[in-house]
Design an enzyme around this catalytic site. Structure first.
Site, mmCIF file in Angstrom:
data_model
loop_
_atom_site.group_PDB
_atom_site.id
_atom_site.type_symbol
_atom_site.label_atom_id
_atom_site.label_comp_id
_atom_site.label_asym_id
_atom_site.label_seq_id
_atom_site.Cartn_x
_atom_site.Cartn_y
_atom_site.Cartn_z
ATOM 1 N N ALA A 19 -54.535 -7.341 50.229
ATOM 2 C CA ALA A 19 -54.647 -6.666 51.538
ATOM 3 C C ALA A 19 -53.718 -5.468 51.659
ATOM 4 O O ALA A 19 -53.705 -4.801 52.684
ATOM 5 C CB ALA A 19 -54.355 -7.671 52.657
ATOM 6 N N ARG A 43 -48.717 -8.593 46.795
ATOM 7 C CA ARG A 43 -47.356 -8.688 46.264
ATOM 8 C C ARG A 43 -46.381 -7.776 46.985
ATOM 9 O O ARG A 43 -45.188 -8.003 46.971
ATOM 10 C CB ARG A 43 -47.364 -8.349 44.756
ATOM 11 C CG ARG A 43 -48.067 -9.393 43.901
ATOM 12 C CD ARG A 43 -48.322 -8.869 42.507
ATOM 13 N NE ARG A 43 -49.166 -7.679 42.555
ATOM 14 C CZ ARG A 43 -49.585 -7.001 41.499
ATOM 15 N NH1 ARG A 43 -49.243 -7.401 40.292
ATOM 16 N NH2 ARG A 43 -50.340 -5.935 41.645
ATOM 17 N N ARG A 44 -46.876 -6.703 47.604
ATOM 18 C CA ARG A 44 -45.975 -5.711 48.203
ATOM 19 C C ARG A 44 -45.686 -6.050 49.672
ATOM 20 O O ARG A 44 -46.471 -5.723 50.567
ATOM 21 C CB ARG A 44 -46.564 -4.310 48.044
ATOM 22 C CG ARG A 44 -46.451 -3.800 46.607
ATOM 23 C CD ARG A 44 -47.200 -2.527 46.390
ATOM 24 N NE ARG A 44 -48.645 -2.725 46.330
ATOM 25 C CZ ARG A 44 -49.524 -1.756 46.127
ATOM 26 N NH1 ARG A 44 -49.107 -0.514 45.970
ATOM 27 N NH2 ARG A 44 -50.816 -2.009 46.075
ATOM 28 N N ASN A 94 -60.449 -10.578 46.919
ATOM 29 C CA ASN A 94 -60.550 -9.143 46.634
ATOM 30 C C ASN A 94 -59.503 -8.661 45.624
ATOM 31 O O ASN A 94 -59.747 -7.711 44.880
ATOM 32 C CB ASN A 94 -60.396 -8.389 47.963
ATOM 33 C CG ASN A 94 -60.070 -6.933 47.763
ATOM 34 O OD1 ASN A 94 -60.919 -6.143 47.376
ATOM 35 N ND2 ASN A 94 -58.807 -6.573 48.007
ATOM 36 N N TYR A 160 -62.198 -5.704 31.446
ATOM 37 C CA TYR A 160 -62.379 -5.575 32.903
ATOM 38 C C TYR A 160 -63.812 -5.985 33.287
ATOM 39 O O TYR A 160 -64.017 -6.816 34.175
ATOM 40 C CB TYR A 160 -62.081 -4.147 33.365
ATOM 41 C CG TYR A 160 -62.348 -3.982 34.849
ATOM 42 C CD1 TYR A 160 -61.546 -4.631 35.788
ATOM 43 C CD2 TYR A 160 -63.411 -3.212 35.315
ATOM 44 C CE1 TYR A 160 -61.805 -4.517 37.151
ATOM 45 C CE2 TYR A 160 -63.671 -3.092 36.669
ATOM 46 C CZ TYR A 160 -62.865 -3.741 37.586
ATOM 47 O OH TYR A 160 -63.134 -3.644 38.939
ATOM 48 N N LYS A 164 -65.388 -9.272 35.582
ATOM 49 C CA LYS A 164 -66.281 -9.155 36.739
ATOM 50 C C LYS A 164 -67.622 -9.860 36.474
ATOM 51 O O LYS A 164 -68.289 -10.295 37.410
ATOM 52 C CB LYS A 164 -66.477 -7.684 37.108
ATOM 53 C CG LYS A 164 -65.188 -7.020 37.616
ATOM 54 C CD LYS A 164 -64.583 -7.734 38.821
ATOM 55 C CE LYS A 164 -63.399 -7.007 39.420
ATOM 56 N NZ LYS A 164 -62.841 -7.646 40.617
ATOM 57 N N PRO A 190 -69.244 -3.375 43.956
ATOM 58 C CA PRO A 190 -69.226 -1.927 44.162
ATOM 59 C C PRO A 190 -69.189 -1.163 42.842
ATOM 60 O O PRO A 190 -68.663 -1.634 41.838
ATOM 61 C CB PRO A 190 -67.904 -1.682 44.928
ATOM 62 C CG PRO A 190 -67.393 -3.044 45.302
ATOM 63 C CD PRO A 190 -67.951 -3.992 44.301
ATOM 64 N N PHE A 197 -57.245 2.069 42.908
ATOM 65 C CA PHE A 197 -57.767 1.427 41.706
ATOM 66 C C PHE A 197 -57.486 2.239 40.427
ATOM 67 O O PHE A 197 -56.984 1.704 39.430
ATOM 68 C CB PHE A 197 -59.279 1.218 41.890
ATOM 69 C CG PHE A 197 -59.988 0.636 40.719
ATOM 70 C CD1 PHE A 197 -60.004 -0.735 40.497
ATOM 71 C CD2 PHE A 197 -60.668 1.450 39.813
ATOM 72 C CE1 PHE A 197 -60.676 -1.283 39.404
ATOM 73 C CE2 PHE A 197 -61.337 0.920 38.728
ATOM 74 C CZ PHE A 197 -61.346 -0.444 38.524
HETATM 75 P P1 NDP Z 1 -56.500 -1.180 44.959
HETATM 76 O O1 NDP Z 1 -55.682 -0.955 43.741
HETATM 77 O O2 NDP Z 1 -56.444 -0.149 46.035
HETATM 78 O O3 NDP Z 1 -56.165 -2.614 45.584
HETATM 79 C C1 NDP Z 1 -55.994 -3.742 44.777
HETATM 80 C C2 NDP Z 1 -55.307 -4.836 45.575
HETATM 81 O O4 NDP Z 1 -55.183 -5.996 44.743
HETATM 82 C C3 NDP Z 1 -53.929 -4.458 46.068
HETATM 83 O O5 NDP Z 1 -53.792 -4.847 47.409
HETATM 84 C C4 NDP Z 1 -53.006 -5.271 45.186
HETATM 85 O O6 NDP Z 1 -51.850 -5.662 45.930
HETATM 86 C C5 NDP Z 1 -53.864 -6.509 44.900
HETATM 87 N N1 NDP Z 1 -53.439 -7.229 43.713
HETATM 88 C C6 NDP Z 1 -53.512 -6.836 42.428
HETATM 89 N N2 NDP Z 1 -52.978 -7.763 41.628
HETATM 90 C C7 NDP Z 1 -52.547 -8.784 42.442
HETATM 91 C C8 NDP Z 1 -51.908 -10.014 42.201
HETATM 92 N N3 NDP Z 1 -51.579 -10.417 40.972
HETATM 93 N N4 NDP Z 1 -51.610 -10.803 43.255
HETATM 94 C C9 NDP Z 1 -51.931 -10.422 44.496
HETATM 95 N N5 NDP Z 1 -52.553 -9.263 44.788
HETATM 96 C C10 NDP Z 1 -52.842 -8.448 43.756
HETATM 97 O O7 NDP Z 1 -57.992 -1.327 44.446
HETATM 98 P P2 NDP Z 1 -59.382 -1.637 45.214
HETATM 99 O O8 NDP Z 1 -59.175 -1.873 46.643
HETATM 100 O O9 NDP Z 1 -60.344 -0.604 44.788
HETATM 101 O O10 NDP Z 1 -59.791 -2.986 44.464
HETATM 102 C C11 NDP Z 1 -60.059 -4.202 45.137
HETATM 103 C C12 NDP Z 1 -61.011 -4.998 44.290
HETATM 104 O O11 NDP Z 1 -62.222 -4.286 44.133
HETATM 105 C C13 NDP Z 1 -60.531 -5.307 42.874
HETATM 106 O O12 NDP Z 1 -60.902 -6.632 42.546
HETATM 107 C C14 NDP Z 1 -61.300 -4.302 42.011
HETATM 108 O O13 NDP Z 1 -61.493 -4.770 40.706
HETATM 109 C C15 NDP Z 1 -62.604 -4.245 42.774
HETATM 110 N N6 NDP Z 1 -63.430 -3.078 42.575
HETATM 111 C C16 NDP Z 1 -62.947 -1.808 42.760
HETATM 112 C C17 NDP Z 1 -63.773 -0.710 42.596
HETATM 113 C C18 NDP Z 1 -63.313 0.694 42.729
HETATM 114 O O14 NDP Z 1 -63.945 1.610 42.178
HETATM 115 N N7 NDP Z 1 -62.213 0.958 43.457
HETATM 116 C C19 NDP Z 1 -65.199 -0.891 42.291
HETATM 117 C C20 NDP Z 1 -65.592 -2.265 42.100
HETATM 118 C C21 NDP Z 1 -64.741 -3.296 42.265
HETATM 119 P P3 NDP Z 1 -50.349 -5.703 45.401
HETATM 120 O O15 NDP Z 1 -50.211 -4.656 44.341
HETATM 121 O O16 NDP Z 1 -49.521 -5.454 46.619
HETATM 122 O O17 NDP Z 1 -50.202 -7.098 44.896
HETATM 123 C C1 8X3 Z 2 -64.707 -0.533 39.404
HETATM 124 C C2 8X3 Z 2 -65.888 0.283 39.031
HETATM 125 O O1 8X3 Z 2 -66.984 1.610 37.141
HETATM 126 O O2 8X3 Z 2 -64.563 1.790 37.387
HETATM 127 O O3 8X3 Z 2 -64.970 -1.882 39.256
HETATM 128 O O4 8X3 Z 2 -65.534 -0.205 36.513
HETATM 129 S S1 8X3 Z 2 -65.730 0.878 37.443
#
Ligand code: NDP
Ligand code: 8X3
Length: 261
Positions: A19, A43-44, A94, A160, A164, A190, A197
């Site tokens: 979140a 974590r943050r 998420n 990765y 998924k 998505p 990301f």
């Molecule tokens: P962000 O990097 O913006 O957010 C990722 C979140 O995951 C952060 O809040 C981070 O929080 C948390 N996180 C990562 N590792 C941990 C952990 N070990 N424990 C707890 N929290 C963790 O990326 P997105 O919002 O884009 O990604 C969210 C999800 O969507 C992911 O699963 C990603 O694989 C997926 N996704 C993203 C896409 C994209 O293009 N952006 C497309 C498809 C899927 P913190 O570091 O504070 O722990």
């Molecule tokens: C994130 C989308 O295309 O970077 O899951 O793998 S992609």
């Protein structure tokens, strides 16, 4: 009296992992507009506190600083939620990440471990701890955030994409186990979405990360939050199994052929 108190017992409890950024933070903001009770995980700590301060006049919020890779800590935190948040109606799995884009023969094996430990094992732990409560109450919804990378291969997607693909099949198998119970499971997949990301994937290289989205209108975290909000709020007899969503500017490539070998 503020909205959070007026909603009181009618509110759903929604636990969102990851979140602190991107989709998870956008989901928190979207569900807060409805006054749902939120458990925000990441974590943050400072980011969790800032989000909690932003949303506390709309929703009742509980924050948990947690690394979902740590099974015992997940069990302890989610097993001891404050009473007001203890019946989780919606789990949004998420939290996740990609690390690196090297071909499999050059990738960093510790990056692979982190992706497996977070995207697969962390998601498993969160689900396993909360599922019995959902079954006991015969209500609930698990939203898993998968990816187009779980369906469509691309160079450098190796582990990765594999994580998924796990999310996709685990989501389906959860549905199989939950037949006959009023618990829904949805896999949101998505494509390219602009969040932190790519900064994470390229280990802080913001220029390289920005290059991923340059000249595009990528999906936004708000787009994904709207879709998740919709999937949660369709009538209870409707289960959205999976949603694959890409920005209009993204499509598939042709099959690759090497004409030299
Ligand atoms: P962000 O990097 O913006 O957010 C990722 C979140 O995951 C952060 O809040 C981070 O929080 C948390 N996180 C990562 N590792 C941990 C952990 N070990 N424990 C707890 N929290 C963790 O990326 P997105 O919002 O884009 O990604 C969210 C999800 O969507 C992911 O699963 C990603 O694989 C997926 N996704 C993203 C896409 C994209 O293009 N952006 C497309 C498809 C899927 P913190 O570091 O504070 O722990
Ligand atoms: C994130 C989308 O295309 O970077 O899951 O793998 S992609």
């Amino acid at each position: 009296m503020d909205t959070a108190l007026i909603r009181g017992n009618m509110a759903k409890t929604i636990l969102i992992t990851g979140a602190t950024s991107g989709f998870g933070a956008a989901c928190a903001r979207r569900f807060a507009q409805d006054g749902e009770k939120l458990v925000l995980v990441g974590r943050r700590t400072r980011r969790l506190e800032a989000l909690s301060n932003e949303l506390k006049y709309l929703s009742q919020i509980h924050t948990i600083t947690l690394d979902i890779q740590k099974r015992r800590e997940v069990e302890k935190s989610f097993g001891n939620l404050p009473e007001n948040f203890s019946h989780v109606d919606v789990l949004i799995n998420n939290a996740g990440l990609a690390l690196g884009m090297e071909p499999a023969y050059g990738a960093d094996i510790s990056d692979w471990d982190t992706m497996v430990n977070t995207n697969i094992k962390g998601l498993m732990y969160c689900t396993r701890v909360l599922l019995p409560g959902m079954v006991a109450g015969n209500r609930g919804h698990i939203i898993n955030v998968g990816s187009t990378a779980g369906d469509w291969p691309y160079p450098g997607g190796n582990v990765y994409g594999g994580t998924k693909a796990f999310v996709k099949q685990f989501s389906r198998n959860l549905r199989a186990d939950l037949l006959g119970k009023a618990i829904r499971v949805t896999n949101i997949e998505p494509g390219m979405a602009e969040s932190e990301f790519s900064i994470v994937r390229f280990k802080g290289d913001e220029k390289k990360a920005a290059g991923v989205y340059e000249g595009t209108t990528a999906l936004t975290p708000q787009d994904i939050a709207e879709i998740i909000h919709w999937a949660v709020n369709v009538p209870p007899h409707v289960n959205i199994n999976r949603i694959e969503v890409m920005p209009t500017c993204q499509s598939w490539g042709h099959l690759a052929v090497d004409r030299k070998s």
